[in-house]
Enzyme design. Structure first.
Site, mmCIF file in Angstrom:
data_model
loop_
_atom_site.group_PDB
_atom_site.id
_atom_site.type_symbol
_atom_site.label_atom_id
_atom_site.label_comp_id
_atom_site.label_asym_id
_atom_site.label_seq_id
_atom_site.Cartn_x
_atom_site.Cartn_y
_atom_site.Cartn_z
ATOM 1 N N ASP A 183 51.123 27.759 54.862
ATOM 2 C CA ASP A 183 52.473 28.436 55.350
ATOM 3 C C ASP A 183 52.627 30.007 54.636
ATOM 4 O O ASP A 183 53.538 30.317 54.884
ATOM 5 C CB ASP A 183 53.729 27.796 55.144
ATOM 6 C CG ASP A 183 53.799 26.423 55.880
ATOM 7 O OD1 ASP A 183 52.950 26.372 56.993
ATOM 8 O OD2 ASP A 183 54.410 25.573 55.588
ATOM 9 N N LYS A 226 35.243 26.620 35.776
ATOM 10 C CA LYS A 226 34.761 28.049 35.311
ATOM 11 C C LYS A 226 36.299 28.403 34.676
ATOM 12 O O LYS A 226 37.197 28.951 35.381
ATOM 13 C CB LYS A 226 34.452 28.943 36.598
ATOM 14 C CG LYS A 226 33.151 28.591 37.197
ATOM 15 C CD LYS A 226 33.403 27.660 38.512
ATOM 16 C CE LYS A 226 31.935 27.286 39.023
ATOM 17 N NZ LYS A 226 32.101 26.382 39.910
ATOM 18 N N HIS A 243 32.265 21.220 36.453
ATOM 19 C CA HIS A 243 32.028 22.223 37.374
ATOM 20 C C HIS A 243 33.346 23.376 37.163
ATOM 21 O O HIS A 243 33.346 24.316 38.261
ATOM 22 C CB HIS A 243 32.332 21.718 38.820
ATOM 23 C CG HIS A 243 31.990 22.572 39.895
ATOM 24 N ND1 HIS A 243 33.130 22.968 40.849
ATOM 25 C CD2 HIS A 243 30.756 23.138 40.291
ATOM 26 C CE1 HIS A 243 32.063 23.629 41.970
ATOM 27 N NE2 HIS A 243 30.872 23.624 41.547
ATOM 28 N N ASP A 262 42.495 35.509 24.001
ATOM 29 C CA ASP A 262 43.636 35.439 22.966
ATOM 30 C C ASP A 262 44.789 34.631 23.387
ATOM 31 O O ASP A 262 45.959 35.026 22.869
ATOM 32 C CB ASP A 262 44.112 36.895 22.787
ATOM 33 C CG ASP A 262 43.039 37.735 22.074
ATOM 34 O OD1 ASP A 262 42.121 37.342 21.326
ATOM 35 O OD2 ASP A 262 42.957 38.904 22.102
ATOM 36 N N HIS A 320 31.554 31.293 49.217
ATOM 37 C CA HIS A 320 31.619 30.445 48.049
ATOM 38 C C HIS A 320 33.146 30.146 47.863
ATOM 39 O O HIS A 320 33.277 29.583 46.837
ATOM 40 C CB HIS A 320 30.822 30.869 47.305
ATOM 41 C CG HIS A 320 30.434 29.524 45.894
ATOM 42 N ND1 HIS A 320 30.951 30.055 44.669
ATOM 43 C CD2 HIS A 320 29.805 28.951 46.126
ATOM 44 C CE1 HIS A 320 30.653 28.910 44.060
ATOM 45 N NE2 HIS A 320 29.793 28.046 44.773
ATOM 46 N N LYS A 326 36.864 29.046 47.201
ATOM 47 C CA LYS A 326 37.555 27.517 47.338
ATOM 48 C C LYS A 326 39.012 27.912 47.261
ATOM 49 O O LYS A 326 39.739 27.793 46.431
ATOM 50 C CB LYS A 326 37.304 26.535 46.104
ATOM 51 C CG LYS A 326 35.496 26.328 45.918
ATOM 52 C CD LYS A 326 35.129 27.268 44.756
ATOM 53 C CE LYS A 326 33.598 26.860 44.454
ATOM 54 N NZ LYS A 326 32.681 26.348 45.168
#
EC number: 2.7.8.-
Length: 514
Positions: free
Chosen positions: A439, A256, A254, A261, A432, A434
């Site tokens: 704080d 991404k 899952h 470089d 979508h 996450k």
């Protein structure tokens, strides 16, 4: 001890006989439909399911799963024997997991230790982040990579900003491009990225691309072949040919990741596809969050990619030319730590770090997630924090992309609301992101949802941020998102219709499997 074993054996046998009886009744009832009229054949099928159910029951019991998971599988097998049997073969079997990932876990640990710096950050941590000392120590012991205080980070809001930055970065590449994605679409955005990768490969840039075989199952062969023919190494992660016979189907990549470089990187919630630019008719506006990194911490992201690459191809490329991220000088960057989570982790690394973040909160805990299927630990931590007077806010989408998960998520709302958690539903489009913010000076951006699949089954990667400028933008983005959301009020939610409660409770029962 003997009496206990006898009791367990007797219970499992009764369970198997019950499943067999249900199977016999179901097959007999639908015998005309499926073309089976011979009673002896029905008997053989019934016996086979008795043996299978007994063996599956034994396996589930001996695996020492969490009681809620064990009970859920037994209920599913008992009530829906045919569906439950094949569902278990596809998604439930767990007995090969340790052997399947043991080698990867060992190799990852060796690589991470080899490239883990020996700098003593303790004095700096204690000076600037005393109340987060426990979190730092936990991350270190769970095998997380170095904390870098010499990395620039920038929060990227939504698809337009994110993919413009990624496309610009790909065009800048001179030595190599490494990419790893769960979903890749053969659409306008996917084609634009493909064309850049082909051009870069022709210029002599090394391009490696890992894509998840299940998440990207719609990706056309021509797309892959065109990249491979141009010299791009396009490799599927855990290809699945015979799903019922392949227990890898439940463990998906899952992550991404984009690395340019070895000194620039991207990580976050956005896959490659036009819908992530808000072009889907159903979802409309797509709200997501990504992170740009430049500097020292990119080496950690590179290590995660290279170990995944080695796991899938057998090609070891832990060469210095790929692991020479340059530190970005300055005292104002804050701390960045990349953390890999997955079924190869002995400990549920990301889940435990989420838990530690929640436990360390003194003022606020703000969470944005599209899916909310917490285990008992996370759920209790959030309720206790809210009861202690901490400002706990949960932001979720108002419309589902996966109805089962959507309604299962809502089943947790009553107890959270009763504890004082403020829950909001994002209404401008589909949320979508996450993101976890504690704080206003501690945060996480990555690929892991606040659900059991991300905690236990998927390969994930998150960036944990400590007092960075990018956190301040995260905080402002969260506040802006609340302006586009409606708050769920406890009194009104408790008055929702009976059929909604039944649906939510039913999916809640299945939540350990989602």
């Amino acid at each position: 001890m003997k009496n206990t074993l006898k009791l367990i054996f007797f219970v499992l046998l009764l369970f198997a006989l019950f499943v067999s009886l249900r199977m016999f009744i179901d097959v007999a009832f639908y015998s005309d439909v499926i073309g089976i009229k011979d009673v002896s054949i029905l008997g053989i099928i019934s016996i086979l399911f008795t043996v299978s159910a007994f063996l599956i029951g034994c396996v589930i019991f001996l695996e020492n799963r969490h009681p809620s998971k064990t009970l859920t599988w037994l209920i599913v097998l008992g009530i829906f024997p045919v569906f439950g049997f094949f569902a278990y073969l596809l998604f439930g079997q767990n007995f090969r997991r340790k052997r399947m990932f043991q080698k990867k876990a060992l190799l990852d640990e060796q690589a991470f230790l080899q490239y883990k710096g020996h700098e003593d950050y303790e004095e700096r941590i204690l000076r600037n982040h005393k109340h987060q000392e426990l979190l730092f120590r936990l991350a270190d012991r769970l095998g997380a990579l170095n904390i870098s205080f010499q990395t620039e980070t920038r929060t990227l809001t939504n698809g337009d900003e994110t993919f413009q930055a990624i496309l610009d970065g790909l065009k800048r590449a001179k030595h190599h491009i490494h990419m790893e994605y769960y979903i890749v679409r053969d659409d306008k955005l996917g084609t634009e990225i493909k064309d850049i990768l082909i051009q870069k490969s022709k210029e002599g840039v090394v391009v490696r691309f890992l894509y998840d075989a299940v998440g990207s199952f719609k990706l056309s062969k021509s797309y892959i072949e065109e990249l491979n023919d141009a010299g791009v190494e396009m490799i599927p992660f855990f290809p699945v040919r015979f799903p019922i016979l392949n227990d890898k189907i439940n463990y998906r990549n899952h992550r991404k990741i984009v690395i340019i470089d070895g000194n620039e990187g991207f990580v976050g919630g956005l896959n490659i596809g036009d819908e992530y630019l808000g072009k889907d008719k159903y979802f409309g506006f797509w709200r997501d969050t990504h992170l740009y990194l430049r500097g020292e911490a990119v080496q950690s992201l590179q290590l995660i990619f290279l170990q995944d690459w080695f796991y899938m191809t057998g090609e070891a490329v832990l060469a210095p030319e790929y692991l020479q991220a340059k530190a970005v000088e300055g005292e104002h960057w804050g701390g960045v730590q990349l953390v890999a989570g997955g079924p190869d982790n002995k400990w549920e690394t990301i889940k435990h770090l989420y838990f530690a973040m929640i436990a360390s909160a003194r003022k606020s805990i703000w969470i944005a997630t599209p899916y909310f299927i917490p285990d008992d630990d996370i759920l209790s931590a959030l309720k206790v924090a809210a009861l202690a007077g901490i400002d706990v806010r949960l932001l979720m989408p108002s419309k589902p992309d996966k109805r089962t998960v959507f309604y299962a998520s809502r089943s947790y709302f009553p107890e959270l609301l009763d504890a004082g958690v403020k829950i909001y539903e994002y209404e401008k489009g589909f949320l979508h992101s996450k993101v976890v913010i504690v704080d206003s000076d501690l945060a996480s951006i990555g690929t892991a949802n606040m659900d059991m699949r991300s905690f236990h089954l998927n390969f994930e990667v998150n960036a944990f941020l400590y007092d960075t400028d990018s956190i301040r933008k995260l905080v402002q983005d969260f506040k802006d998102d609340l302006e586009e959301s409606s708050e769920i009020h406890v009194d009104r939610f408790h008055k929702r219709r009976l059929h909604r409660r039944i649906v939510e409770s039913t999916y809640r029962l299945l939540s350990p499997l989602l």
